[in-house]
Design a protein around this motif. Structure first.
Motif, PDB file in Angstrom:
ATOM      1  N   SER A  12       0.830  -1.201   0.000  1.00  0.00           N
ATOM      2  CA  SER A  12       0.000   0.000   0.000  1.00  0.00           C
ATOM      3  C   SER A  12       0.876   1.267   0.000  1.00  0.00           C
ATOM      4  CB  SER A  12      -0.906  -0.070   1.228  1.00  0.00           C
ATOM      5  OG  SER A  12      -1.501   1.148   1.472  1.00  0.00           O
ATOM      6  N   ILE A  13       1.841   1.347   0.904  1.00  0.00           N
ATOM      7  CA  ILE A  13       2.744   2.516   0.926  1.00  0.00           C
ATOM      8  C   ILE A  13       3.616   2.519  -0.332  1.00  0.00           C
ATOM      9  CG2 ILE A  13       4.788   3.486   2.083  1.00  0.00           C
ATOM     10  CD1 ILE A  13       2.367   4.081   3.684  1.00  0.00           C
ATOM     11  N   GLY A  14       4.117   1.349  -0.723  1.00  0.00           N
ATOM     12  CA  GLY A  14       4.973   1.253  -1.908  1.00  0.00           C
ATOM     13  C   GLY A  14       4.254   1.772  -3.147  1.00  0.00           C
ATOM     14  N   GLN A  15       3.003   1.379  -3.319  1.00  0.00           N
ATOM     15  CA  GLN A  15       2.258   1.798  -4.513  1.00  0.00           C
ATOM     16  C   GLN A  15       1.947   3.302  -4.469  1.00  0.00           C
ATOM     17  OE1 GLN A  15       1.085  -0.177  -7.454  1.00  0.00           O
ATOM     18  NE2 GLN A  15       2.998  -0.986  -6.654  1.00  0.00           N
ATOM     19  N   ASN A  16       1.694   3.827  -3.289  1.00  0.00           N
ATOM     20  CA  ASN A  16       1.489   5.278  -3.180  1.00  0.00           C
ATOM     21  C   ASN A  16       2.784   6.034  -3.483  1.00  0.00           C
ATOM     22  OD1 ASN A  16      -1.265   5.919  -2.498  1.00  0.00           O
ATOM     23  ND2 ASN A  16      -0.944   4.783  -0.611  1.00  0.00           N
ATOM     24  N   THR A  17       3.904   5.444  -3.111  1.00  0.00           N
ATOM     25  CA  THR A  17       5.206   6.065  -3.412  1.00  0.00           C
ATOM     26  C   THR A  17       5.421   6.069  -4.927  1.00  0.00           C
ATOM     27  OG1 THR A  17       6.037   5.155  -1.331  1.00  0.00           O
ATOM     28  CG2 THR A  17       7.687   5.972  -2.889  1.00  0.00           C
ATOM     29  N   TRP A  93      17.822   8.218  -1.712  1.00  0.00           N
ATOM     30  CA  TRP A  93      16.573   8.199  -0.931  1.00  0.00           C
ATOM     31  C   TRP A  93      15.967   6.809  -1.028  1.00  0.00           C
ATOM     32  CZ3 TRP A  93      11.272   7.413  -1.548  1.00  0.00           C
ATOM     33  CH2 TRP A  93      10.419   8.050  -0.643  1.00  0.00           C
ATOM     34  N   VAL A  94      15.623   6.264   0.105  1.00  0.00           N
ATOM     35  CA  VAL A  94      15.074   4.902   0.127  1.00  0.00           C
ATOM     36  C   VAL A  94      13.773   4.888   0.903  1.00  0.00           C
ATOM     37  CG1 VAL A  94      15.457   2.544   0.954  1.00  0.00           C
ATOM     38  CG2 VAL A  94      17.369   3.825  -0.028  1.00  0.00           C
ATOM     39  N   MET A  95      12.721   4.330   0.326  1.00  0.00           N
ATOM     40  CA  MET A  95      11.468   4.146   1.050  1.00  0.00           C
ATOM     41  C   MET A  95      11.497   2.793   1.741  1.00  0.00           C
ATOM     42  SD  MET A  95       8.480   4.530   2.189  1.00  0.00           S
ATOM     43  CE  MET A  95       7.932   6.123   1.584  1.00  0.00           C
ATOM     44  N   SER A  96      11.322   2.795   3.056  1.00  0.00           N
ATOM     45  CA  SER A  96      11.274   1.559   3.839  1.00  0.00           C
ATOM     46  C   SER A  96       9.811   1.209   4.090  1.00  0.00           C
ATOM     47  CB  SER A  96      12.023   1.782   5.156  1.00  0.00           C
ATOM     48  OG  SER A  96      11.711   0.761   6.073  1.00  0.00           O
ATOM     49  N   ALA A  97       9.249   0.359   3.235  1.00  0.00           N
ATOM     50  CA  ALA A  97       7.807   0.048   3.343  1.00  0.00           C
ATOM     51  C   ALA A  97       7.519  -1.442   3.244  1.00  0.00           C
ATOM     52  CB  ALA A  97       7.016   0.828   2.288  1.00  0.00           C
ATOM     53  N   TRP A 199      -8.771   5.115   6.565  1.00  0.00           N
ATOM     54  CA  TRP A 199      -7.547   4.934   5.777  1.00  0.00           C
ATOM     55  C   TRP A 199      -7.630   3.656   4.948  1.00  0.00           C
ATOM     56  CZ3 TRP A 199      -3.595   8.535   5.879  1.00  0.00           C
ATOM     57  CH2 TRP A 199      -3.545   9.421   6.967  1.00  0.00           C
ATOM     58  N   ASN A 200      -6.997   3.691   3.796  1.00  0.00           N
ATOM     59  CA  ASN A 200      -6.904   2.515   2.947  1.00  0.00           C
ATOM     60  C   ASN A 200      -5.469   2.000   3.054  1.00  0.00           C
ATOM     61  OD1 ASN A 200      -7.154   0.629   1.012  1.00  0.00           O
ATOM     62  ND2 ASN A 200      -7.412   2.053  -0.700  1.00  0.00           N
ATOM     63  N   MET A 201      -5.271   0.874   3.775  1.00  0.00           N
ATOM     64  CA  MET A 201      -3.890   0.430   4.073  1.00  0.00           C
ATOM     65  C   MET A 201      -3.790  -1.077   3.884  1.00  0.00           C
ATOM     66  SD  MET A 201      -3.341   2.543   7.647  1.00  0.00           S
ATOM     67  CE  MET A 201      -4.607   1.735   8.628  1.00  0.00           C
ATOM     68  N   GLY A 202      -2.580  -1.620   4.085  1.00  0.00           N
ATOM     69  CA  GLY A 202      -2.401  -3.065   4.029  1.00  0.00           C
ATOM     70  C   GLY A 202      -3.227  -3.747   5.126  1.00  0.00           C
ATOM     71  N   GLN A 203      -3.493  -5.055   4.931  1.00  0.00           N
ATOM     72  CA  GLN A 203      -4.380  -5.753   5.870  1.00  0.00           C
ATOM     73  C   GLN A 203      -3.824  -5.777   7.301  1.00  0.00           C
ATOM     74  OE1 GLN A 203      -4.688 -10.049   5.758  1.00  0.00           O
ATOM     75  NE2 GLN A 203      -6.862  -9.995   6.262  1.00  0.00           N
ATOM     76  N   ARG A 204      -2.521  -5.994   7.437  1.00  0.00           N
ATOM     77  CA  ARG A 204      -1.970  -6.177   8.777  1.00  0.00           C
ATOM     78  C   ARG A 204      -2.095  -4.893   9.611  1.00  0.00           C
ATOM     79  NH1 ARG A 204       0.828 -11.034   9.086  1.00  0.00           N
ATOM     80  NH2 ARG A 204       1.943 -10.342  10.940  1.00  0.00           N
ATOM     81  N   ILE A 205      -1.737  -3.765   9.036  1.00  0.00           N
ATOM     82  CA  ILE A 205      -1.828  -2.516   9.802  1.00  0.00           C
ATOM     83  C   ILE A 205      -3.299  -2.147  10.044  1.00  0.00           C
ATOM     84  CG2 ILE A 205      -1.450  -1.106   7.734  1.00  0.00           C
ATOM     85  CD1 ILE A 205      -0.234   1.036   9.443  1.00  0.00           C
ATOM     86  N   THR A 206      -4.182  -2.574   9.144  1.00  0.00           N
ATOM     87  CA  THR A 206      -5.604  -2.277   9.338  1.00  0.00           C
ATOM     88  C   THR A 206      -6.132  -3.038  10.560  1.00  0.00           C
ATOM     89  OG1 THR A 206      -5.849  -1.920   6.974  1.00  0.00           O
ATOM     90  CG2 THR A 206      -7.865  -2.286   8.214  1.00  0.00           C
ATOM     91  N   ILE A 207      -5.754  -4.306  10.689  1.00  0.00           N
ATOM     92  CA  ILE A 207      -6.180  -5.074  11.874  1.00  0.00           C
ATOM     93  C   ILE A 207      -5.519  -4.493  13.126  1.00  0.00           C
ATOM     94  CG2 ILE A 207      -6.242  -7.354  12.969  1.00  0.00           C
ATOM     95  CD1 ILE A 207      -6.227  -8.599  10.165  1.00  0.00           C
ATOM     96  N   PRO A 261      -6.960  12.133   5.064  1.00  0.00           N
ATOM     97  CA  PRO A 261      -6.261  10.873   5.322  1.00  0.00           C
ATOM     98  C   PRO A 261      -5.795  10.210   4.029  1.00  0.00           C
ATOM     99  CG  PRO A 261      -8.614  10.651   5.819  1.00  0.00           C
ATOM    100  CD  PRO A 261      -8.387  12.057   5.359  1.00  0.00           C
ATOM    101  N   ASP A 262      -4.643  10.654   3.539  1.00  0.00           N
ATOM    102  CA  ASP A 262      -4.079  10.139   2.290  1.00  0.00           C
ATOM    103  C   ASP A 262      -2.569  10.060   2.511  1.00  0.00           C
ATOM    104  OD1 ASP A 262      -2.918   9.888  -0.257  1.00  0.00           O
ATOM    105  OD2 ASP A 262      -4.486  11.072  -1.231  1.00  0.00           O
ATOM    106  N   MET A 263      -2.017   8.839   2.481  1.00  0.00           N
ATOM    107  CA  MET A 263      -0.602   8.663   2.812  1.00  0.00           C
ATOM    108  C   MET A 263       0.330   9.365   1.824  1.00  0.00           C
ATOM    109  SD  MET A 263      -0.244   7.389   5.704  1.00  0.00           S
ATOM    110  CE  MET A 263       1.528   7.226   5.673  1.00  0.00           C
TER     111      MET A 263
END
Ligand code: NDP
Ligand code: MG
Length: 391
Positions: A12-17, A93-97, A199-207, A261-263
């Motif tokens: 989810s973060i990777g695709q927004n990046t 620059w590195v995204m850690s996601a 928020w629209n996020m990955g399943q794990r962080i959503t739970i 709420p938009d990452m």
């Protein structure tokens, strides 16, 4: 052109990046993109962005990735070692996601190269705060927060002196079960916990948002990132997720950071830092929103918040215990082996068990010790789950 890498590019973060990179591709020279099981997405993005290398975390998917990238000049690799090697390739620059403790090692390696690390992976600071901050200092590398609350605090602190900060208040939406009666929580299903109101996020962080384990991790992340004492950190439930965090100063002023709420805001802030640039984020219309609500969180309802306080008191490797146990308990919940409320019970029991064992938690914070602690915490959770099933 800035050399950039995205770890966890298919998430989810990777695709927004990648959405932000796609809007200005000539500004970036993409070094490495990493993913897991989503080979198609990884290959598509690596090809389009002309990445030097694409890596899947799963060695058994290497041939699939190779086939998906046949005919392109993108290199392919697979497995944890390949991830570490890719992280060692120079990048600005590195995204850690990557999700979970698996994100720790690649992030550390990127810092060792002196890269600026945009940190979405909160587990990095929870498991190994001191080690990560020391590594960044030693290699003159910069950490930038991407978690929305921490990005908000970071922005509210621009030009301020930490000595005048009295408190940091991070907001929590309350997740999927905010309005559920306590009596129903024990029977909450994975599906019910996997939908977030804002928020629209990955399943794990959503739970983790529904159980407030996410907020618990963020409280520890706040302590590590901003170096303030635990009693200066507050959590407030804010159902609208418009105010992301607030900083209270010694003259009584409170600076609140607001936004839709938009990452892509927090990601873009880290990407463009220290400048601001136009971002494709919805603009707030406060009159239309009408009201913003705030409530005290109930620690009986959210035991994870109490556990975060205990972890900060214990210090040392207890963050690695907490996170490893939480990740493993979440695996068992997702697999249907334990109930929603069992997660906090089990994590609490594993923390106590570590506490009772000689000085394990006080061992030096090396990468090996963190990974071993993480591993042991997972074994203890597995045992606790097996014991419950046997009862
Ligand atoms: P996702 O589950 O959507 O994505 C996770 C990424 O990590 C995917 O690229 C996935 O690959 C990859 N991955 C999964 N397991 C492994 C592994 N063992 N080794 C290497 N790579 C792996 O997560 P999110 O994008 O939601 O979250 C990423 C991180 O950012 C988390 O730490 C989260 O807490 C944090 N965060 C997320 C926010 C959000 O809005 N989503 C907000 C704030 C923080 P694949 O999918 O191909 O299998
Ligand atoms: Mg957050």
């Amino acid at each position: 052109m800035r050399k950039i890498s995205v770890f966890g590019a298919t998430g989810s973060i990777g695709q927004n990046t990648i959405d932000l990179i796609d809007r200005n591709p000539s500004a970036y020279d993409v070094v490495a993109l990493t993913g897991g099981a989503n080979i198609e997405q990884l290959a598509r993005d690596a090809k389009r962005l002309n990445a030097d290398i694409a890596i899947t975390a799963h060695p058994d998917r290497l041939e699939d990735l190779r086939a998906a990238l046949a005919g392109s000049d993108v290199e392919v690799a697979a497995g944890a070692n390949a991830l570490a090697e890719a992280a060692a390739r120079p990048a600005d620059w590195v995204m850690s996601a990557i999700v979970g403790a698996a994100g720790l090692q690649p992030g550390l390696t990127a810092l060792e190269q002196g890269a600026t690390l945009a940190l979405a992976n909160k587990e990095t600071l929870v498991c190994a705060g001191t080690l990560v901050l020391d590594t960044a200092r030693k290699h003159n590398a910069r950490l930038l927060p991407v978690d929305s609350e921490h990005s908000a605090v970071f922005q509210a602190l621009v030009g301020e002196d930490m000595a005048s900060v009295e408190r940091i208040i991070i907001t929590a939406s309350g997740g999927a079960f905010r309005d559920w009666p306590m009596s129903k929580l024990a029977s909450a299903t994975v599906e019910q916990a996997s939908s977030h109101p804002n928020w629209n996020m990955g399943q794990r962080i959503t739970i983790d948002s529904a159980s407030m384990f996410n907020k618990a991790l963020e409280v520890i992340e706040t302590r590590e990132f901003f170096g303030i004492s635990p009693d200066m950190i507050e959590v407030i439930v804010h159902p609208e997720s418009i105010v992301h965090a607030m900083v209270g100063f010694n003259d009584g002023a409170v600076m609140a950071h607001m936004g839709a709420p938009d990452m892509r805001h927090a990601i873009g802030y880290a990407l463009n830092w220290p400048k601001r640039q136009t971002l494709p984020v919805e603009r707030l219309n406060l009159a239309k929103l009408g009201q913003l609500r705030f409530q005290e969180p109930d620690e009986n309802r959210y035991p994870a918040l109490r556990l975060a306080r205990e972890v900060m008191e214990r210090g040392g490797l207890s963050g690695a215990v907490f996170n490893g146990a939480k990740e493993c308990a979440l695996d068992h919940f997702i697999a249907g082996r334990i109930g929603f409320l069992d997660m906090a019970d089990i994590v609490a029991a594993v923390l106590d068990r570590f506490d009772a064992q000689d000085n394990h938690i006080d061992a030096p914070m090396t990468l090996d010790n963190v990974l071993q602690t993480d591993h042991l915490a997972r074994i203890w959770v597995d045992n606790a789950v097996a014991q419950r099933a046997g009862k």
